[in-house]
Design an enzyme around this catalytic site. Structure first.
Site, mmCIF file in Angstrom:
data_model
loop_
_atom_site.group_PDB
_atom_site.id
_atom_site.type_symbol
_atom_site.label_atom_id
_atom_site.label_comp_id
_atom_site.label_asym_id
_atom_site.label_seq_id
_atom_site.Cartn_x
_atom_site.Cartn_y
_atom_site.Cartn_z
ATOM 1 N N GLU A 1 60.178 25.651 30.733
ATOM 2 C CA GLU A 1 61.586 25.531 30.349
ATOM 3 C C GLU A 1 62.310 24.341 30.990
ATOM 4 O OE1 GLU A 1 60.095 27.905 32.155
ATOM 5 O OE2 GLU A 1 61.333 28.651 33.788
ATOM 6 N N HIS B 1 61.673 32.034 23.875
ATOM 7 C CA HIS B 1 61.518 32.320 25.306
ATOM 8 C C HIS B 1 61.995 31.134 26.158
ATOM 9 C CE1 HIS B 1 59.525 34.160 28.857
ATOM 10 N NE2 HIS B 1 59.382 32.888 29.217
ATOM 11 N N GLU B 2 61.437 29.969 25.899
ATOM 12 C CA GLU B 2 61.798 28.807 26.744
ATOM 13 C C GLU B 2 63.277 28.456 26.585
ATOM 14 O OE1 GLU B 2 59.676 28.423 28.868
ATOM 15 O OE2 GLU B 2 57.922 29.226 27.826
ATOM 16 N N HIS C 1 65.493 30.548 28.725
ATOM 17 C CA HIS C 1 65.564 30.138 30.127
ATOM 18 C C HIS C 1 66.765 29.211 30.386
ATOM 19 C CE1 HIS C 1 62.150 31.855 32.195
ATOM 20 N NE2 HIS C 1 61.265 31.381 31.330
ATOM 21 N N GLU D 1 62.025 35.624 34.660
ATOM 22 C CA GLU D 1 61.169 35.940 33.508
ATOM 23 C C GLU D 1 61.526 37.251 32.797
ATOM 24 O OE1 GLU D 1 59.444 33.731 32.180
ATOM 25 O OE2 GLU D 1 59.292 32.269 33.827
ATOM 26 N N ASP E 1 51.956 32.127 42.875
ATOM 27 C CA ASP E 1 51.075 32.441 41.746
ATOM 28 C C ASP E 1 50.461 33.832 41.840
ATOM 29 O OD1 ASP E 1 51.190 30.394 40.018
ATOM 30 O OD2 ASP E 1 49.117 29.725 40.293
ATOM 31 N N TYR F 1 57.566 39.784 33.858
ATOM 32 C CA TYR F 1 57.946 39.552 32.468
ATOM 33 C C TYR F 1 58.302 40.867 31.766
ATOM 34 C CZ TYR F 1 56.117 34.733 32.616
ATOM 35 O OH TYR F 1 55.910 33.420 32.903
HETATM 36 N N1 BES Z 1 58.331 29.459 33.377
HETATM 37 C C1 BES Z 1 57.210 29.965 32.677
HETATM 38 C C2 BES Z 1 55.944 29.254 33.024
HETATM 39 C C3 BES Z 1 55.568 29.326 34.499
HETATM 40 C C4 BES Z 1 55.634 30.519 35.180
HETATM 41 C C5 BES Z 1 55.134 28.207 35.154
HETATM 42 C C6 BES Z 1 55.293 30.561 36.531
HETATM 43 C C7 BES Z 1 54.784 28.253 36.481
HETATM 44 C C8 BES Z 1 54.867 29.438 37.188
HETATM 45 C C9 BES Z 1 57.413 29.923 31.169
HETATM 46 O O1 BES Z 1 58.709 30.169 30.780
HETATM 47 C C10 BES Z 1 56.582 31.001 30.556
HETATM 48 O O2 BES Z 1 56.774 32.135 30.883
HETATM 49 N N2 BES Z 1 55.669 30.650 29.663
HETATM 50 C C11 BES Z 1 54.813 31.585 28.970
HETATM 51 C C12 BES Z 1 55.247 31.777 27.548
HETATM 52 C C13 BES Z 1 56.137 32.926 27.269
HETATM 53 C C14 BES Z 1 56.323 33.082 25.780
HETATM 54 C C15 BES Z 1 55.781 34.217 27.916
HETATM 55 C C16 BES Z 1 53.426 30.983 28.912
HETATM 56 O O3 BES Z 1 53.237 29.850 29.363
HETATM 57 O O4 BES Z 1 52.510 31.626 28.401
HETATM 58 ZN ZN ZN Z 2 59.316 32.129 31.076
#
Ligand code: BES
Ligand code: ZN
Length: 643
Positions: free
Chosen positions: A315, A339-340, A343, A362, A417, A425
């Site tokens: 995002e 989703h993005e 954010h 999230e 992580d 989520y």
């Molecule tokens: N912000 C996240 C990606 C992220 C999370 C990067 C934690 C680094 C650490 C992004 O918004 C996200 O959640 N992306 C998901 C897609 C979403 C539709 C659930 C993905 O990348 O799968």
């Molecule tokens: Zn996200």
């Protein structure tokens, strides 16, 4: 109302850390900060327009070495030249400071950076020291300031070890002719390409000047100001954002407009297809604004990256970064854009102050995403997505330790992580849906609007959210307040019994066909015509195990799963193929692993392979070939699985 900055607001410092000296360090720095502010004649005030220059004490972030309550970075001026041959960026980061404790050094986060020299305001260089390197956090970079310094300039270069940066060769791009670079800052990777206070609690504005090779277009998560006389591209982000949202990409890129404020950037061979697929983005912005309040960032563009991008989407403000694996041809995977985009409210406007509050980013975002999807594509599609989301959560919960199953989690001694799962989520979104159910949608929407306004451009903790929830919503809904078991939602593992179980009619039809197939009806005779992606996903997930080679072949012949151009369907099928030793999918599996770098797909596939000795050997051989093509985010996870 003018509020004196030196009055710390409630719940500023939560002593999450169990390390006693860290605790003392914070207490001392807060005290010093408060004393300095109280005694300094220039005691600043929060502007009436909100908290664009928030003076709050910043809660302790165990994933940063910075001491922002003593000296705080407020603005970054970045000037970098990109060297694709050497795979490094070189230049300066000028950091503007708010000095709360005049005696304190400036402490920054840095990881694998080569610091050349540091200058301040006025003559001479500033002494600096790089502390010991921690494999997760990198090093503390401590700079001794002169009394008059209001800014310092760090001359530095990145190294090929920079985890945030992925430098792609032309063979990894759609065009095949030019190199490509992108950065990924979340969660603690920005420090590997910019020395700064890399904590989501420290919000900064930024300007940048990027010198790129001829023919390549640099883009950032900021307003584009065009090129200067030397040909460098200039950018400006004038809203305070957390450092993980600073992002840069550079490659052969083309722009395709969707509306006056929204469009798609992509490599020329994919740009048109990307625009058609993501065309509903403008409608999504309108829907989001109606639901959650004004969009505060000006433009909203989407950059479709090469397939090695490790996430589905990121995002980055004004410019969502997205994987090309969402371009399914039928808009079935555009929930990712919802989703993005969401954010832009939850995450970018109101940000988790520490990574242990990640669910605030999230969980809220999944909730908002579902609302947008419902409004644009109708409740049935949204119900399918909710049902599939809950199923994924339940499956994953079986594999998680209790500490990973709580919303406000304890990351002491861990990388952010490690807290990443469906819990922040889906459980986060289910919590909000439960509140909505108790107070009614109208009241909940009103609360959301007030919440985004109350905390706009601020970084907050779970307690800040709960205080706001109690104050502006639950106080007026005593019956709901009594029924809502906040502790079990936020601090207990598992899924509380009052979590909503949404069922979708279209997925129920799939269950019917699955039952018919199990009773002996052949695949060709099943009533699958008109099925959408979500139904196929539910179908593949619902197949019993194990399956005989003949059954796999019959399904594949009827439905062409191995040839699917839909990344979600293909990855589910490849998992079934591995489990059931369906070797006809081997070549496709290998091609997929060589091409796609999205962690969400790679992790389950490599994990599934690693379950048997032959599979593990095969996974290691494939990984040895593919690893150089993956971003550090993905190799960080996969190295652990295949070690
Ligand atoms: N912000 C996240 C990606 C992220 C999370 C990067 C934690 C680094 C650490 C992004 O918004 C996200 O959640 N992306 C998901 C897609 C979403 C539709 C659930 C993905 O990348 O799968
Ligand atoms: Zn996200």
């Amino acid at each position: 109302m003018r509020r004196c900055s030196c009055v710390p607001i409630t719940a500023c410092i939560r002593l999450e850390s169990t390390v006693a000296n860290q605790r003392r360090k914070v207490q001392r720095s807060v005290l010093l900060a408060a004393v300095t502010l109280l005694t300094s004649p220039g005691c600043e005030t929060v502007r009436e327009t909100g908290s664009m220059t928030s003076q709050r004490s910043i809660p302790l972030d165990i994933h940063s070495r910075a001491e922002p309550n003593r000296v705080r970075v407020t603005h970054l001026n970045l000037d970098l030249t990109l060297d694709f041959a050497m795979k490094r960026a070189e230049g300066t980061a000028r950091l503007h400071l708010r000095r709360l404790d005049r005696q304190a050094p400036l402490v920054l986060d840095a990881k694998d950076l080569e610091i050349i020299r540091v200058t301040g305001d006025g003559e001479g260089e500033r002494p600096f020291q790089t502390g010991p390197r921690d494999a997760r956090l990198g090093s503390a970079l401590s700079i001794t300031l002169n009394p008059a310094d209001q800014a310092v300039t760090i001359h530095y270069r990145t190294t090929p070890a920079a985890e945030a940066m992925q430098w792609l060769g032309p063979e990894q791009t759609a065009g095949g002719k030019h190199a490509f670079l992108f950065t990924q800052g979340q969660s603690i990777l920005t420090r590997s390409w910019i020395p700064l206070q890399d904590s989501p609690g420290v919000r900064i504005t930024y300007e940048a000047r990027i010198q790129a090779p001829q023919g390549l277009t640099p883009l950032m998560s900021a307003e584009q100001l065009g090129r200067d006389r030397s040909g460098a591209h200039r950018f400006r982000m004038d809203r305070p954002i957390p450092p993980y949202l600073i992002a840069l990409a550079c490659g052969e890129l083309e722009f395709q407009p969707i509306s006056g404020r929204c469009g798609v950037w992509a490599e020329p061979p994919v740009a048109r297809k990307a625009r058609d697929e993501l065309f509903d983005a403008e409608r999504m912005i309108q829907s989001a604004e109606k639901l959650f309040g004004p969009y505060r960032w000006g433009r909203y563009d989407i950059l479709v990256l090469p397939p090695s991008f490790p996430f589905g989407g990121m995002e980055n403000p004004r410019l969502t970064f997205a994987t090309p694996t969402i371009l399914a041809g039928d808009k079935s995977l555009v929930g990712l854009v919802a989703h993005e985009l969401s954010h832009s409210w939850s995450g970018n406007l109101v940000t988790n102050a520490r990574w242990s509050d990640f669910w605030l980013n999230e969980g809220f975002t999944v909730y908002l995403e579902q609302r947008i999807m419902e409004q644009i594509y109708g409740p049935e599609r949204s119900n399918m997505e909710k049902q599939l989301g809950r199923r994924d959560l339940e499956e994953e919960l079986k594999t998680l330790e209790p500490w990973q199953q709580v919303l406000e989690c304890n990351l002491q001694g861990r990388h952010p992580d490690e807290g990443f799962s469906q819990v922040p989520y889906e459980k986060g979104a289910l919590f909000l849906r439960r509140i909505e159910e108790l107070v009614g949608r109208k009241a909940f929407d009103k609360f959301l609007n007030r919440y985004f306004k109350q905390f706009q451009f601020q970084s907050i903790t779970t307690s800040d959210f709960l205080a706001s929830l109690n104050e502006i919503l639950l106080a007026d809904h005593p019956v709901a307040a009594k029924k809502l078991d906040i502790d079990s939602w936020v601090r207990q593992p598992g899924l509380p019994p009052d979590a909503q179980a949404v069922t979708s009619e279209l997925l129920r039809q799939v269950d019917t066909e699955l039952a018919r197939w199990k009773s002996g009806v052949t695949p060709g005779e099943l009533a699958t015509s008109g099925w959408v992606t979500h139904q196929w996903l539910h179908f593949i997930q619902g197949l019993p195990e194990p399956l005989l080679a003949g059954q796999m072949r019959a399904l594949d012949n009827a439905f062409q799963f191995t040839q699917s151009g839909n990344s979600e369907i293909l990855s589910q099928w490849l998992l079934a193929a591995i489990r059931n030793r369906y070797t006809q999918a081997d070549a496709r599996l290998e091609a997929f692993l060589m091409n796609v770098g999205r962690r969400k797909f790679l992790k389950p596939i490599y994990s599934e392979l690693a379950k048997t000795p032959e599979g593990l050997a095969r996974a290691r051989a494939l990984y040895a070939k593919a690893r150089p093509r993956y971003h550090a985010v993905s190799t960080g996870t996969l190295d652990g699985i295949l070690k």
